[in-house]
Design a protein around this motif. Structure first.
Motif, mmCIF file in Angstrom:
data_model
loop_
_atom_site.group_PDB
_atom_site.id
_atom_site.type_symbol
_atom_site.label_atom_id
_atom_site.label_comp_id
_atom_site.label_asym_id
_atom_site.label_seq_id
_atom_site.Cartn_x
_atom_site.Cartn_y
_atom_site.Cartn_z
ATOM 1 N N ARG A 173 -3.162 -1.688 -4.445
ATOM 2 C CA ARG A 173 -4.374 -2.126 -3.730
ATOM 3 C C ARG A 173 -4.355 -3.651 -3.758
ATOM 4 O O ARG A 173 -4.862 -4.273 -4.680
ATOM 5 C CB ARG A 173 -5.639 -1.589 -4.396
ATOM 6 C CG ARG A 173 -6.937 -1.986 -3.677
ATOM 7 C CD ARG A 173 -8.146 -1.306 -4.324
ATOM 8 N NE ARG A 173 -9.396 -1.710 -3.698
ATOM 9 C CZ ARG A 173 -10.159 -2.717 -4.133
ATOM 10 N NH1 ARG A 173 -9.802 -3.414 -5.215
ATOM 11 N NH2 ARG A 173 -11.282 -3.026 -3.510
ATOM 12 N N GLN A 187 0.827 -1.211 0.000
ATOM 13 C CA GLN A 187 0.000 0.000 0.000
ATOM 14 C C GLN A 187 0.857 1.255 0.000
ATOM 15 O O GLN A 187 0.511 2.243 -0.654
ATOM 16 C CB GLN A 187 -0.924 -0.014 1.220
ATOM 17 C CG GLN A 187 -2.036 -1.049 1.132
ATOM 18 C CD GLN A 187 -2.847 -1.113 2.404
ATOM 19 O OE1 GLN A 187 -2.294 -1.169 3.503
ATOM 20 N NE2 GLN A 187 -4.162 -1.107 2.270
ATOM 21 N N GLU A 196 -9.920 -0.741 1.047
ATOM 22 C CA GLU A 196 -8.497 -0.506 0.801
ATOM 23 C C GLU A 196 -7.829 -1.711 0.160
ATOM 24 O O GLU A 196 -6.836 -1.570 -0.551
ATOM 25 C CB GLU A 196 -7.784 -0.165 2.108
ATOM 26 C CG GLU A 196 -8.255 1.130 2.759
ATOM 27 C CD GLU A 196 -7.593 1.337 4.109
ATOM 28 O OE1 GLU A 196 -6.350 1.253 4.170
ATOM 29 O OE2 GLU A 196 -8.312 1.561 5.099
ATOM 30 N N GLN A 227 -9.454 -3.087 6.665
ATOM 31 C CA GLN A 227 -9.073 -2.594 5.349
ATOM 32 C C GLN A 227 -9.983 -3.163 4.259
ATOM 33 O O GLN A 227 -10.288 -2.472 3.289
ATOM 34 C CB GLN A 227 -7.613 -2.951 5.065
ATOM 35 C CG GLN A 227 -6.635 -2.193 5.948
ATOM 36 C CD GLN A 227 -5.200 -2.593 5.707
ATOM 37 O OE1 GLN A 227 -4.919 -3.724 5.335
ATOM 38 N NE2 GLN A 227 -4.281 -1.664 5.909
#
Length: 212
Positions: A38, A33, A58, A53
């Motif tokens: 991603r 990240q 994310e 996440q």
């Protein structure tokens, strides 16, 4: 046999797969990240951080055991499970597909190593022991974090802003080098460390004007 250090770029547009959902996998995800990726995480169980996440979007998750074919389209793969058979299967598929692959704690099944890294904005400093001693690499990284402190982030941002100005105003390469050497030897970094960004910018401008 020596390593050939490289930096993998444009990971924001690449499929990066992490097989495993534990603490080690979470650290590898954080590193990806930081490089703009991603990640896709494949694991039936996830740490709390990875769960959060996943819920925030994310990361992408596939909540099951790894299966052959999961690496289709991947550019970079990290195997971080505690199952040697799974790690071996990931290694074999990644090799067959020509992916960059790292099997954690198994240097023989890696075609790249993940270095200990210090990031200060545009500045990236990486330390690798070729998988021989990650702890030593971590200790060296900690020393570098002290030497290259947080002030280097605005410092590099300022230098990046100055670069096109210096190039435009000074066509002679020798003169440009002289300007850069003066800038780097100046008190700009110290001014940024002391919380005086305006004075740092003014000082840089004064140096540039001196060569006009």
């Amino acid at each position: 046999m020596g390593d050939y250090p490289i930096a993998v770029v444009n990971l924001q547009s690449a499929r990066c797969v992490v097989v495993g959902g534990g603490e080690v996998a979470a650290r590898k995800v954080a590193g990806l990240q930081a490089a703009g990726a991603r990640p896709v995480v494949i694991s039936p169980a996830l740490t709390q951080i990875l769960w959060q996440q996943a819920e925030s979007g994310e990361i992408e998750t596939i909540q099951r055991e790894y299966q052959p074919g999961d690496l289709t389209g991947a550019r970079l793969v990290i195997a971080a499970t505690d199952d040697p058979q799974t790690n071996e299967s990931v290694w074999q598929e990644a090799q067959a597909m020509g992916c960059l692959v790292n099997v954690v704690d198994d240097p023989a099944r890696c075609n790249f190593h993940v270095p200990a890294t210090v990031r200060r904005g545009a500045l990236t400093i990486s330390v690798s022991t070729g998988g021989s001693s990650p702890l030593l690499a971590s200790r060296i990284r900690q020393a570098l974090e002290q030497q290259f402190d947080a002030a280097y982030e605005p410092y590099l941002a300022l230098l990046a802003d100055l670069r096109p100005i210096i190039r435009r105003q000074n066509p002679d390469p020798g003169q440009r080098r002289a300007i850069w050497e003066t800038l780097l030897d100046s008190e700009i970094l110290d001014l940024l460390r002391s919380g005086e960004p305006e004075r740092a910018h003014q000082h840089a401008q004064t140096i540039i004007e001196r060569y006009s």
